[in-house]
Design an enzyme around this catalytic site. Structure first.
Site, mmCIF file in Angstrom:
data_model
loop_
_atom_site.group_PDB
_atom_site.id
_atom_site.type_symbol
_atom_site.label_atom_id
_atom_site.label_comp_id
_atom_site.label_asym_id
_atom_site.label_seq_id
_atom_site.Cartn_x
_atom_site.Cartn_y
_atom_site.Cartn_z
ATOM 1 N N GLY B 150 0.824 -1.198 0.000
ATOM 2 C CA GLY B 150 0.000 0.000 0.000
ATOM 3 C C GLY B 150 0.859 1.250 0.000
ATOM 4 O O GLY B 150 2.048 1.213 0.336
ATOM 5 N N CYS B 151 0.262 2.360 -0.365
ATOM 6 C CA CYS B 151 1.008 3.613 -0.463
ATOM 7 C C CYS B 151 1.522 4.048 0.904
ATOM 8 O O CYS B 151 2.707 4.350 1.070
ATOM 9 C CB CYS B 151 0.153 4.698 -1.103
ATOM 10 S SG CYS B 151 -1.487 4.892 -0.365
#
Lengths: 347, 347, 347, 347
Positions: B150-151
């Protein structure tokens, strides 16, 4: 109608004072002062005030200032008020509300260490009242010299004081992650306000070194009787106005969401400019833009044993000019809300 | 030249994969897939890709997908890959890099609890490799199914792992205050991406509830051998791209600024996409915009006994498409930097 | 591999040249020059280029510059190139691509009148080739000194030339209403780039007085053989990059939408960086951001007898550094697209 | 104190009416109406109005509406007022100020052609007064049904009428290039208001097709007695509030800058909300933000024989809610400035 003078009228703090005071029912803007543009019309600097019939910019002169005003707002860089306010106090005749940090820190060494400047004379620092209106109402009412709180401390203290008064949070656990719009940096030129550098970007600054840290710690200790150690980190956000404080505290004891919610609602029930949001919500800075509100929501995370408080203000209003006027209202027994817009500019 | 397929080409993740892969020297964009616009040209959705001669949007069909591609990127909402990736794995013939969260969490209950969905089949979750390239290089090299991080976890883990490997920080003290641009919310319509609501405003969201929390905790534990408890708070910032993580850890032991600096510099000395900034500096998200870099600075605050790590990425690149391509490069023995722009778009 | 030098590396034009040239397959950035920061590393000014191994900033010295480079880009304020380029030309050894306005205007009086400065020596102005690549390809191919077009003229001329070559528009009817992002104003400090003044606001500037007006008129006349009178108005838009030109011309004769569409499509069919959009569409500046494209749509309004052309570019790329590199490619017989990114950064 | 009702309270027009009316000295917000959220508190939609004690959202019912209000503002999409206002008019008891376009166009075919809807009943269109306060003061004073002007027409007409009344400009030469913030598009969801699509970008829309074109032409003709043909092009600018109109007219006759300046200053000398700026200046939209001002500067370009007028408003205030309240003030003989903030929110 009282006569009001504004020093630093060509800065953003001065402009915001004018915006709010023009509509104030008990006030006349009698004098505008500026060290850089005396004799000029303010419209040259700020076309947005055209046509208001404001007084021309006058030079800074303590003698005449003390005679020509009932109250003077100082919206000036650090160091100016340290010198000017004692002169005005000695001359008498006018009250002073100082929007700079010069009279906020009681400890001279703390001022030296965080501001890298010589502090104001101790006797006047002692007489100054810290103008966090919601918590120092009585002292403000009797004050001649008010040290108007910093923008970050305002949003932070309104969020932290209730919890520390209860002793619910470990005093050395506070982490205050603050985010501010660019207007807080003022109207002066620097790469830090250059549009192309700041737009579409966020960054922290002065990590562990911001001068609002000791101000927060001092007032938190005074209101709660407990010495806290606060990790304060400011960030610059690509927007003009607004501050969001995200504050994290480790709970000393089990506190439920309902208890925390109730604490905040009870604490601020009769404060017109603090709005406690429903449990589970997240205030947006835009929802207070242009107004004197501080909107707060509180979140208890049972998984981690922490309380997280979200607190939003308009840095130019509750964080500066608006709270200064709120203090003036209290000092002159005007209604606390007089002249302060009640609905934010949204969207 | 390998044949690449992209599922979810009409979303922002898909668009960013195309931007980067068009210039990749060892890759041909062979197929674009979309469930919503099959048969159409992508130019209708994204005029910015006009004139590139991209393939038309094809329907999602595991059988043909497995034959027509050497690797498939899934840039799809949560839940899609959980179903599609096992089909592709069983058919064989293509590797899969999944940009969604479906294969990141090893614990099925954690997935259910944080994502409010049914998890992917356990056998495939087990086989998936978590694609934080800098830390899982060898596993990625041998993987058929990569769960691209995920970012927020990307920016967070690169900042936290070095310190936890050393055991310098109390594992339950981590506070990760993260700030993201709006593109992270994707291309779907909601009030949360409405310009007039979001512009000139900042707010926190999903306090104590964001699904990237268990991902951070899981990988931090795997890399350091210590179970940490992380307080993670995301914020939405009025900008399109960029993530800044401000991470706070309580030091277990005395660590100097020089030691912390040296740790980070040594750890990432040979990692082409992690740049450790000089002591005392503060990275801006814009300074990595459009690139695959993660820029980090570390600050030790002796006054509070804390370490503060600042970490910036472009959420669309290192936080999604760029890291996915970096993983592809490793999986296919291409140079790690192939196809990834080396200079951010500044200003 | 040719050796490239960049003068003005600490400005935005210089930074953008570096971004694009780092990825150029036939070029080595051999030298960076700066009058203000010689001896320093560029990373101090621009942290985003950290880790690229760029040369240190060298002082400006024509003698060594002419020996150490095959081509020099001048990304300098008006007036610098007028002096430096003739020196370099006389010394020989290097070609020059000048991004400033010093060699664009053939008429010395026009330069004096619009730039309020003394023009460059006439003999060198005469030898300089105006680098609007799509229209001066052959001359550029043989040039030693290229005057790279201004940002506004680039977007404007690509929109107007086809129509004026056909003689379809009344030559004194052109109104060019242009909108630019703030990066066009450069990296210098002024109230005109102060974030809080510019953000959330739009304004026109230099109405009837902008120095790009004679540049547009001169080149339009040269390409069409007809002297036009152009009303040019620039506006500052709260965004960092991008120019939109909205151009209005009164039709001399009846022209249908289909005819106008066909004209543009035919004119630019083989030009890799001009994309003609379908009839009825409106290009967004963001759809070319970071790329060298100029996207154009043409609208005929039968009700008013006018043609309206919309033209968008990234002012830093096609409006400056990108077109300069496109010209370099032509001058050195590299492929025209070499080193220029083919997919805009979207969103 | 009169009783005011607002229909469409959950939209931006409704929110802005509330912001301004809460501070109005002669008005009580008696009723809020909404078709989508009846029975709810408006705080659910708009947290920024929390704590104001506003009435709950009531359903739309002409019978009770006509009894419970002295004036009703309709801030509703096109088509709603066409139906509702005639009902209210027939019932009597309340005046109506319609912020939509339903009663602005006198020609039914024009409405059909530009709005693609059926027009309101002709008899009521005839009775409606076009509420451009500065030019229709007397008619507004006697009106029961006011068609509040569109945002673009307001900024345009205040700029064009003085020149056309003098006959100084060729009536078919007008080009109105208008730029608007995103709030003009309302609160509904669409890709056109998606943050990541709109931010950092500018584009034109509805070229030659915007429904404000006939409104501008109609009123310009009525005020000047000359039929003009106006080329109107709107653009979307990445900011929330503000409209800038850049209007170009070909002079019929020689007019000097001084004459044009004098014309505007004389025309608007006694109009409290139109401020004519000094010659040579360029108003910024931000300089009127939050206020009811229209600031205008006029430029004569002798070189081209054109007059260029720059005109800025806040589209939510003078372009909608503010002018509606200005009209209410006139209809009820309140002071024209009552309830309207006199100082813009700057910065």
């Amino acid at each position: 109608m009282i006569r009001v003078g504004i020093v630093g009228a060509t800065g953003y703090g001065g402009a915001e004072l004018i915006r709010l005071l023009v509509g104030h029912p008990h006030v006349q803007i009698a004098n505008l002062y500026s060290s850089s543009a005396e004799g000029e019309s303010l419209e040259k600097t700020f076309p947005h005030v055209s046509g208001l019939g404001l007084p021309k910019l006058a030079p800074i002169d303590a003698q005449s200032m003390s005679k020509d005003n009932d109250v003077i707002f100082l919206a000036t860089p650090a160091g100016v008020s340290a010198d000017l306010s004692p002169q005005l106090m000695k001359l008498g005749g006018t009250k002073v509300i100082d929007l700079s940090g010069d009279f906020r820190l009681e400890c001279a060494d703390a001022y030296r260490s965080w501001y890298k400047k010589e502090p104001a004379p101790a006797e006047w620092v002692e007489k100054a009242v810290y103008g966090l209106t919601e918590w120092n109402y009585e002292q403000v009412a009797g004050a001649s010299l008010v040290a108007n709180p910093g923008c970050y401390p305002t949003a932070t203290l309104l969020a932290l004081i209730p919890l520390m008064q209860k002793g619910w949070v470990k005093p050395d656990s506070w982490i205050v992650d603050a985010k501010s719009g660019v207007s807080g940096a003022g109207r002066g030129l620097s790469m830090g306000v250059h549009y192309s550098e700041i737009n579409e970007s966020i960054h922290a600054y002065k990590v562990a070194k911001h001068q609002h840290t000791p101000e927060i710690e001092q007032e938190l200790a005074k209101q709660s009787g407990i010495a806290s150690l606060v990790q304060f980190t400011p960030h610059l956000v690509p927007m003009t106005r607004g501050i969001l404080v995200t504050a994290y505290g480790q709970l000393e004891t089990k506190v439920t969401q309902a208890q925390a919610q109730e604490l905040f609602e009870a604490t601020y029930a009769d404060k017109p400019f603090v709005r406690v949001r429903p449990a589970g919500t997240h205030p947006h800075t835009k929802e207070v833009l242009g107004s004197n509100y501080c909107d707060i929501s509180v979140h208890v995370d049972e998984r981690t044993g922490r309380v997280i408080v979200l607190s939003v203000i308009d840095n130019m209003v509750k964080g500066a000019a608006g709270q200064a006027i709120q203090n003036m209202n209290v000092m002159f027994q005007f209604p606390e809300k007089a002249g302060l817009p009640l609905v934010p500019v949204f969207p």
